[in-house]
Design a protein around this motif. Structure first.
Motif, PDB file in Angstrom:
ATOM      1  N   ASN A  42      -8.586  10.844  17.544  1.00 39.85           N
ATOM      2  CA  ASN A  42      -8.938  11.290  18.830  1.00 39.85           C
ATOM      3  C   ASN A  42     -10.027  10.260  19.302  1.00 39.85           C
ATOM      4  O   ASN A  42     -10.991  10.476  18.910  1.00 39.85           O
ATOM      5  CB  ASN A  42      -9.532  12.616  18.349  1.00 39.85           C
ATOM      6  CG  ASN A  42      -9.584  13.765  19.766  1.00 39.85           C
ATOM      7  OD1 ASN A  42      -8.988  13.216  20.645  1.00 39.85           O
ATOM      8  ND2 ASN A  42     -10.152  14.747  19.721  1.00 39.85           N
ATOM      9  N   PRO A  43      -9.717   9.896  20.330  1.00 41.08           N
ATOM     10  CA  PRO A  43      -8.468   9.804  21.216  1.00 41.08           C
ATOM     11  C   PRO A  43      -7.198   9.228  20.604  1.00 41.08           C
ATOM     12  O   PRO A  43      -7.229   8.370  19.412  1.00 41.08           O
ATOM     13  CB  PRO A  43      -8.832   8.906  22.567  1.00 41.08           C
ATOM     14  CG  PRO A  43      -9.993   8.057  22.058  1.00 41.08           C
ATOM     15  CD  PRO A  43     -10.628   8.875  20.971  1.00 41.08           C
TER      16      PRO A  43
ATOM     17  N   VAL B 196      -3.225  23.022  26.082  1.00 39.82           N
ATOM     18  CA  VAL B 196      -3.671  23.319  27.356  1.00 39.82           C
ATOM     19  C   VAL B 196      -3.875  22.424  28.180  1.00 39.82           C
ATOM     20  O   VAL B 196      -4.749  21.338  27.721  1.00 39.82           O
ATOM     21  CB  VAL B 196      -4.665  24.415  27.556  1.00 39.82           C
ATOM     22  CG1 VAL B 196      -5.023  24.794  28.990  1.00 39.82           C
ATOM     23  CG2 VAL B 196      -4.149  25.769  26.753  1.00 39.82           C
ATOM     24  N   SER B 197      -3.622  21.914  29.537  1.00 42.06           N
ATOM     25  CA  SER B 197      -3.756  20.773  30.193  1.00 42.06           C
ATOM     26  C   SER B 197      -5.278  20.962  30.799  1.00 42.06           C
ATOM     27  O   SER B 197      -5.879  22.253  30.775  1.00 42.06           O
ATOM     28  CB  SER B 197      -3.036  20.343  31.410  1.00 42.06           C
ATOM     29  OG  SER B 197      -3.233  21.619  32.489  1.00 42.06           O
ATOM     30  N   ALA B 198      -6.082  20.059  31.211  1.00 44.96           N
ATOM     31  CA  ALA B 198      -7.371  20.104  31.954  1.00 44.96           C
ATOM     32  C   ALA B 198      -7.313  21.173  33.100  1.00 44.96           C
ATOM     33  O   ALA B 198      -8.444  21.603  33.276  1.00 44.96           O
ATOM     34  CB  ALA B 198      -7.686  18.584  32.236  1.00 44.96           C
TER      35      ALA B 198
ATOM     36  N   ALA C 181       0.471  11.823  30.223  1.00 42.81           N
ATOM     37  CA  ALA C 181      -0.378  10.821  30.863  1.00 42.81           C
ATOM     38  C   ALA C 181      -1.976  10.873  30.183  1.00 42.81           C
ATOM     39  O   ALA C 181      -2.078  11.614  29.233  1.00 42.81           O
ATOM     40  CB  ALA C 181      -0.883  11.637  32.441  1.00 42.81           C
ATOM     41  N   THR C 182      -2.683   9.622  30.272  1.00 38.74           N
ATOM     42  CA  THR C 182      -3.848   9.534  29.692  1.00 38.74           C
ATOM     43  C   THR C 182      -4.828  10.749  30.408  1.00 38.74           C
ATOM     44  O   THR C 182      -4.660  11.139  31.593  1.00 38.74           O
ATOM     45  CB  THR C 182      -4.550   8.277  30.336  1.00 38.74           C
ATOM     46  OG1 THR C 182      -3.897   7.110  29.924  1.00 38.74           O
ATOM     47  CG2 THR C 182      -6.137   7.858  29.470  1.00 38.74           C
ATOM     48  N   GLY C 183      -5.535  11.356  29.557  1.00 39.07           N
ATOM     49  CA  GLY C 183      -6.604  12.310  29.952  1.00 39.07           C
ATOM     50  C   GLY C 183      -7.001  13.256  28.880  1.00 39.07           C
ATOM     51  O   GLY C 183      -6.778  12.928  27.829  1.00 39.07           O
TER      52      GLY C 183
ATOM     53  N   ARG D 299      -6.225  11.699  25.483  1.00 36.04           N
ATOM     54  CA  ARG D 299      -4.752  10.813  25.191  1.00 36.04           C
ATOM     55  C   ARG D 299      -5.433   9.473  26.055  1.00 36.04           C
ATOM     56  O   ARG D 299      -5.608   9.520  27.193  1.00 36.04           O
ATOM     57  CB  ARG D 299      -3.309  11.464  25.843  1.00 36.04           C
ATOM     58  CG  ARG D 299      -2.512  10.451  26.228  1.00 36.04           C
ATOM     59  CD  ARG D 299      -1.426  10.450  25.006  1.00 36.04           C
ATOM     60  NE  ARG D 299      -0.312   9.195  25.042  1.00 36.04           N
ATOM     61  CZ  ARG D 299       0.862   9.311  25.392  1.00 36.04           C
ATOM     62  NH1 ARG D 299       1.293  10.492  25.559  1.00 36.04           N
ATOM     63  NH2 ARG D 299       1.566   8.320  25.180  1.00 36.04           N
ATOM     64  N   ASN D 300      -5.127   8.384  25.238  1.00 36.48           N
ATOM     65  CA  ASN D 300      -5.675   7.025  26.002  1.00 36.48           C
ATOM     66  C   ASN D 300      -4.573   6.028  25.938  1.00 36.48           C
ATOM     67  O   ASN D 300      -3.515   6.199  25.647  1.00 36.48           O
ATOM     68  CB  ASN D 300      -7.149   6.440  25.352  1.00 36.48           C
ATOM     69  CG  ASN D 300      -6.657   6.056  24.020  1.00 36.48           C
ATOM     70  OD1 ASN D 300      -5.460   5.964  23.293  1.00 36.48           O
ATOM     71  ND2 ASN D 300      -7.598   5.324  23.222  1.00 36.48           N
TER      72      ASN D 300
END
Length: 131
Positions: A57-58, A81-83, A109-111, A130-131
């Protein structure tokens, strides 16, 4: 942000009109630096009372291993859950092992994402990158 008293948080601002739109407040349990990436894939459960842990993590590809505290006995329900708060995945993990989660298709997606873990008696919230 400052703690005004136990159980209370006070937000203050200076230099103009503040806009505290979309504020989230999370409590995080400290984890020793470097432990998240150096763990073996079949790591044992954490001691009771320790924080749940996801690694690496990441993540470069959206795949994570999860270490659950020993007091997270039985099945553990999870929700990714997404941001922005959208539920991307749900499922169940078995405690006492280091399960692998493949979120590569739902984390394109990165985030920043959140993994919410829940048993009958315990909950945990992990930030996943996620990078």
């Amino acid at each position: 942000m400052t703690l005004a008293a136990t159980g209370q948080v006070q937000f203050t601002s200076s230099g103009g009109w503040p806009n505290f739109s979309g504020v989230e407040l999370w409590q995080q349990t400290a984890v020793r630096a470097g432990t998240a990436t150096a763990l073996p894939a079949k790591a044992a459960a954490l001691r009771a009372g320790e924080a749940a842990l996801a690694y690496p993590n990441p993540s470069p590809d959206g795949r994570f291993s999860v270490r659950l505290p020993a007091d997270f006995g039985g099945d553990v329900r999870y929700r990714l859950v997404s941001a922005l708060g959208a539920t991307l995945a749900t499922g169940t993990l078995s405690a006492g092992m280091a399960p692998r989660l493949d979120f590569s298709r739902v984390m394109p997606a990165t985030g920043l994402y959140y993994l919410l873990l829940e048993t009958q008696q315990h909950t945990a919230q992990l930030k996943l990158l996620r990078n």
